[in-house]
Enzyme design. Structure first.
Site, short mmCIF file in Angstrom:
data_model
loop_
_atom_site.label_atom_id
_atom_site.label_comp_id
_atom_site.label_asym_id
_atom_site.label_seq_id
_atom_site.Cartn_x
_atom_site.Cartn_y
_atom_site.Cartn_z
N GLY A 1 0.84 -1.25 0.03
CA GLY A 1 -0.10 -0.03 0.19
C GLY A 1 0.91 1.26 0.11
N ASP B 1 1.90 -0.60 11.67
CA ASP B 1 1.95 -1.87 12.49
C ASP B 1 3.35 -2.50 12.10
OD1 ASP B 1 1.81 -2.07 9.58
OD2 ASP B 1 0.35 -3.45 9.43
N ASP C 1 5.63 -5.50 6.18
CA ASP C 1 6.13 -6.80 6.56
C ASP C 1 6.24 -7.51 5.44
OD1 ASP C 1 6.63 -6.08 9.18
OD2 ASP C 1 4.93 -7.22 9.75
N THR D 1 4.14 2.44 5.76
CA THR D 1 2.74 2.16 5.82
C THR D 1 1.90 2.98 6.88
OG1 THR D 1 1.21 0.27 6.91
CG2 THR D 1 3.69 0.47 7.58
N ARG E 1 -6.90 -2.72 10.09
CA ARG E 1 -7.35 -3.92 10.20
C ARG E 1 -7.08 -4.86 11.29
NH1 ARG E 1 -11.08 -6.03 7.25
NH2 ARG E 1 -10.63 -4.60 5.58
N ARG F 1 1.36 -5.25 -5.73
CA ARG F 1 1.60 -6.45 -4.83
C ARG F 1 2.00 -7.38 -6.03
NH1 ARG F 1 -0.05 -5.13 0.21
NH2 ARG F 1 -2.02 -3.65 0.23
N ASP G 1 -0.56 2.24 8.70
CA ASP G 1 -1.03 1.48 9.82
C ASP G 1 -0.14 1.75 11.00
OD1 ASP G 1 -3.51 0.90 8.48
OD2 ASP G 1 -2.74 -1.24 8.05
#
Length: 329
Positions: free
Chosen positions: A15, A133, A107, A129, A175, A76, A131
């Site tokens: 993303g 995360d 990741d 990213t 998410r 991707r 997020d």
């Protein structure tokens, strides 16, 4: 070309995130300043396999620092997870004279970088990213901008919520990691923040709203991370909003912010962070060091072995969550 001149490739994967262009710019200009040739690989690992590359010069990254998205595009690439894809990537690097690779992504992108490093192409990962995360990094490139985007959108929603004595339920991205929701919820004064890391009770939210209604509060903001509803009794935020309205009597509307959170000009913090990480990535590759991820830890730029970084556990900021709950009354 001088045969001793290093050549590095750079790509963005997964993303998109604001600040990726700042990282690309830092890598390109740091490398060129050190007489290192740079190939920009378009559309992630897919561009490496095709190959789809352009040689970067100083002007290739002009006027990109302030732009969201990624000038190298992203995609991707399932093929890269297979041994045949990895072998193809290695052969392309050999054919193009690529001595090292900078991979900006999450990741999944880092796992690909590790596998390619083990084949003999030194790779450096930069966490990009929204997020936040990536367990090894306190902040990822894109996160700060995403939180500020959410804050700006919620501030606008608050105007109409206040005008109509209404509750706004706002779904944000995240998410599996609720950092965007948590930080935006604190910044926006949300009465409740629903996160994948913390089980929620609609009874407790209703009780809190009713309690604050008795103190004179008439409008509410509730922030929900997108991963929260998937395993619950209520299928989505619209159903959740309807249930809240039924039980509290407060007119309630749901808003899903969606991909607007990925866009926009990166914040100053984002641009500085990405620039520092890009600079460090080139330093490592110049020394022939690969299989590392460059991260922000305790406000310092450090690097870890990619496998070590991937095995780290993401720590939830329980204290910030408790602060948010205590002051949203």
């Amino acid at each position: 070309m001088d045969k001793k001149q290093l050549t590095i490739g750079i790509l963005t994967s997964g993303g998109d995130a604001p600040g990726m262009n700042a990282a690309i710019r830092a890598v390109v200009r740091t490398a060129l300043n050190r007489n290192i040739r740079v190939l920009g690989i378009r559309r992630g690992y897919s561009g490496l396999l095709q190959p789809d590359m352009i040689e970067m010069n100083l002007r290739s990254v002009s006027d990109t620092l302030h732009r969201g998205g990624t000038v190298l595009y992203t995609a991707r690439c399932p093929e890269f997870k297979e041994e045949a894809g990895l072998e193809r990537a290695y052969q392309v690097c050999q054919e193009m004279g690529i001595n090292g690779l900078v991979v900006i992504g999450g990741d999944g992108s880092f796992r690909g970088a590790r596998d390619l490093s083990l084949k003999g192409i030194p790779c450096i990962g930069i966490p990009g990213t929204i997020d936040n995360d990536i367990a090894s990094s306190d902040y990822t490139v894109g996160f700060d901008t995403a939180v500020n985007t959410v804050m700006d959108m919620v501030d606008k929603l608050r105007d109409t919520s206040q005008s109509h004595d209404r509750c706004s339920v706002v779904e944000v991205m995240g998410r599996h990691c609720g950092d965007i929701a948590l930080h935006a919820g604190v910044a926006c004064g949300a009465v409740a923040i629903l996160l994948p890391e913390v089980p929620f009770s609609i009874d407790a939210i209703v009780e809190k709203m009713q309690r604050t209604l008795r103190t004179g509060k008439k409008h509410f903001i509730i922030i929900v991370a997108e991963g929260v509803m998937k395993d619950g009794d209520l299928p989505d935020v619209h159903s959740f909003a309807a249930e809240l309205e039924r039980r509290t009597g407060v007119e309630t509307r749901a808003t899903v912010l969606g991909h607007v959170q990925r866009g926009g000009a990166p914040t100053a913090r984002e641009r500085v962070l990405a620039s520092e990480m890009g600079y460090r990535a080139v330093e490592l590759l110049e020394q022939g060091i690969g299989n590392r991820v460059v991260v922000n830890h305790n406000d310092r730029i450090v690097d870890y072995d990619i496998l070590e970084a991937l095995n780290m556990e993401k720590k939830f900021n329980q204290r910030l969550y408790e602060i948010a709950d205590a002051i949203s009354i």
